[in-house]
Design a protein around this motif. Structure first.
Motif, PDB file in Angstrom:
ATOM      1  N   LYS A  17       3.039 -17.211  71.897  1.00  0.00           N
ATOM      2  CA  LYS A  17       1.661 -17.198  72.802  1.00  0.00           C
ATOM      3  C   LYS A  17       2.067 -16.364  73.964  1.00  0.00           C
ATOM      4  O   LYS A  17       0.805 -16.187  74.775  1.00  0.00           O
ATOM      5  N   GLY A  18       3.041 -15.595  74.024  1.00  0.00           N
ATOM      6  CA  GLY A  18       3.044 -14.484  75.126  1.00  0.00           C
ATOM      7  C   GLY A  18       3.990 -14.880  76.323  1.00  0.00           C
ATOM      8  O   GLY A  18       4.462 -15.863  76.241  1.00  0.00           O
ATOM      9  N   VAL A  56      15.258 -18.383  71.665  1.00  0.00           N
ATOM     10  CA  VAL A  56      14.281 -18.053  70.693  1.00  0.00           C
ATOM     11  C   VAL A  56      12.975 -17.982  71.056  1.00  0.00           C
ATOM     12  O   VAL A  56      12.268 -16.844  70.737  1.00  0.00           O
ATOM     13  N   LEU A  57      12.467 -18.657  71.789  1.00  0.00           N
ATOM     14  CA  LEU A  57      11.135 -18.867  72.574  1.00  0.00           C
ATOM     15  C   LEU A  57      11.132 -17.376  73.490  1.00  0.00           C
ATOM     16  O   LEU A  57      10.053 -16.960  73.430  1.00  0.00           O
ATOM     17  N   SER A  58      12.223 -17.219  74.165  1.00  0.00           N
ATOM     18  CA  SER A  58      12.063 -15.960  75.104  1.00  0.00           C
ATOM     19  C   SER A  58      11.915 -14.791  74.182  1.00  0.00           C
ATOM     20  O   SER A  58      11.261 -13.843  74.468  1.00  0.00           O
ATOM     21  N   VAL A  59      12.768 -14.507  73.059  1.00  0.00           N
ATOM     22  CA  VAL A  59      12.638 -13.374  72.458  1.00  0.00           C
ATOM     23  C   VAL A  59      11.321 -13.098  71.554  1.00  0.00           C
ATOM     24  O   VAL A  59      11.000 -12.044  71.428  1.00  0.00           O
ATOM     25  N   ALA A  60      10.963 -14.245  71.055  1.00  0.00           N
ATOM     26  CA  ALA A  60       9.659 -14.268  70.294  1.00  0.00           C
ATOM     27  C   ALA A  60       8.604 -13.782  71.400  1.00  0.00           C
ATOM     28  O   ALA A  60       7.743 -13.127  70.810  1.00  0.00           O
ATOM     29  N   ALA A  61       8.643 -14.213  72.608  1.00  0.00           N
ATOM     30  CA  ALA A  61       7.592 -13.808  73.514  1.00  0.00           C
ATOM     31  C   ALA A  61       7.735 -12.496  73.863  1.00  0.00           C
ATOM     32  O   ALA A  61       6.847 -11.771  73.987  1.00  0.00           O
ATOM     33  N   LEU A  62       8.899 -11.938  73.908  1.00  0.00           N
ATOM     34  CA  LEU A  62       9.126 -10.453  74.421  1.00  0.00           C
ATOM     35  C   LEU A  62       8.663  -9.739  73.219  1.00  0.00           C
ATOM     36  O   LEU A  62       8.148  -8.495  73.417  1.00  0.00           O
ATOM     37  N   LYS A  63       8.944  -9.986  72.021  1.00  0.00           N
ATOM     38  CA  LYS A  63       8.656  -9.412  70.711  1.00  0.00           C
ATOM     39  C   LYS A  63       6.950  -9.329  70.793  1.00  0.00           C
ATOM     40  O   LYS A  63       6.452  -8.386  70.472  1.00  0.00           O
ATOM     41  N   THR A  64       6.341 -10.561  71.005  1.00  0.00           N
ATOM     42  CA  THR A  64       4.902 -10.695  70.944  1.00  0.00           C
ATOM     43  C   THR A  64       4.355  -9.598  71.851  1.00  0.00           C
ATOM     44  O   THR A  64       3.265  -8.960  71.700  1.00  0.00           O
ATOM     45  N   ASN A  65       4.827  -9.505  73.102  1.00  0.00           N
ATOM     46  CA  ASN A  65       4.472  -8.555  74.150  1.00  0.00           C
ATOM     47  C   ASN A  65       4.497  -7.094  73.749  1.00  0.00           C
ATOM     48  O   ASN A  65       3.657  -6.311  74.229  1.00  0.00           O
TER      49      ASN A  65
END
Length: 180
Positions: A17-18, A56-65
């Motif tokens: 979700k970013g 995990v949530l943080s890494v996913a958000a940074l990758k999504t960015n």
């Protein structure tokens, strides 16, 4: 602190979700203050608990960015790092108008019942100027203290105690069940 495959998938979806959503979620990982230290010559430190889910949530958000995505297998590797470290970590963000009022990471302890648990290690980014420099607060420091999981009962509440430079103690209430 154990995370299931379903929770890993959920953390990835939340991270997708970013970064703005990540900032909203991170607020839920701020450990509440049990005793205030108002009127001191420094600002109340902010303490955040770090968990495998939040990582995990943080890494996913940074990758999504960056228009990338975090795969389940990559997320599992991040979770494995936590298992290998065998620690629960807390990041302390402290502020002050001079370098001498910044929190010293040696002065942190987790109290659970009659047991005092000391960090096995601490890392720091060092003292940095804030965006408000030279105005208040002028300086900040982030450091992370790692507490060994084999000495902590996550089914029992704890108190995180910070000793500030003027010997004032600030306490934070840690309810492990509040965090994924």
């Amino acid at each position: 602190m154990n995370i299931t495959d379903a929770e890993i998938k959920e953390a990835i979806q939340e991270g997708n979700k970013g970064v703005n959503h990540l900032h909203d979620i991170r607020k839920k990982y701020i450990v509440p203050v049990a005793s205030d230290a108002f009127g001191l010559k420094y600002y109340q430190p902010i303490v955040e608990i770090n968990t495998p889910y939040l990582t995990v949530l943080s890494v996913a958000a940074l990758k999504t960015n960056k228009n990338e995505s975090l795969s389940f297998s990559e997320a599992k590797k991040w979770v494995d790092i936590y298992k290998q470290l065998q620690s629960i970590d807390f990041t302390v963000e402290s502020y002050g108008n001079s370098i001498d009022v910044i929190f010293n990471p040696i002065n942190i302890v987790l109290k659970q019942g009659d047991n005092y648990i000391y960090p096995s290690s601490t890392t720091s980014l060092g003292v940095q100027r804030t965006t408000s420099w030279p105005y208040n607060p002028s300086y900040k420091e982030n450091h992370t203290s790692f507490f060994p999981t084999n000495k902590i009962d996550i089914n029992q509440n704890a108190t995180l105690i910070l000793k500030m430079p003027d010997n004032t103690l600030i306490t934070y209430s840690v309810v492990f069940s509040n965090y994924k």
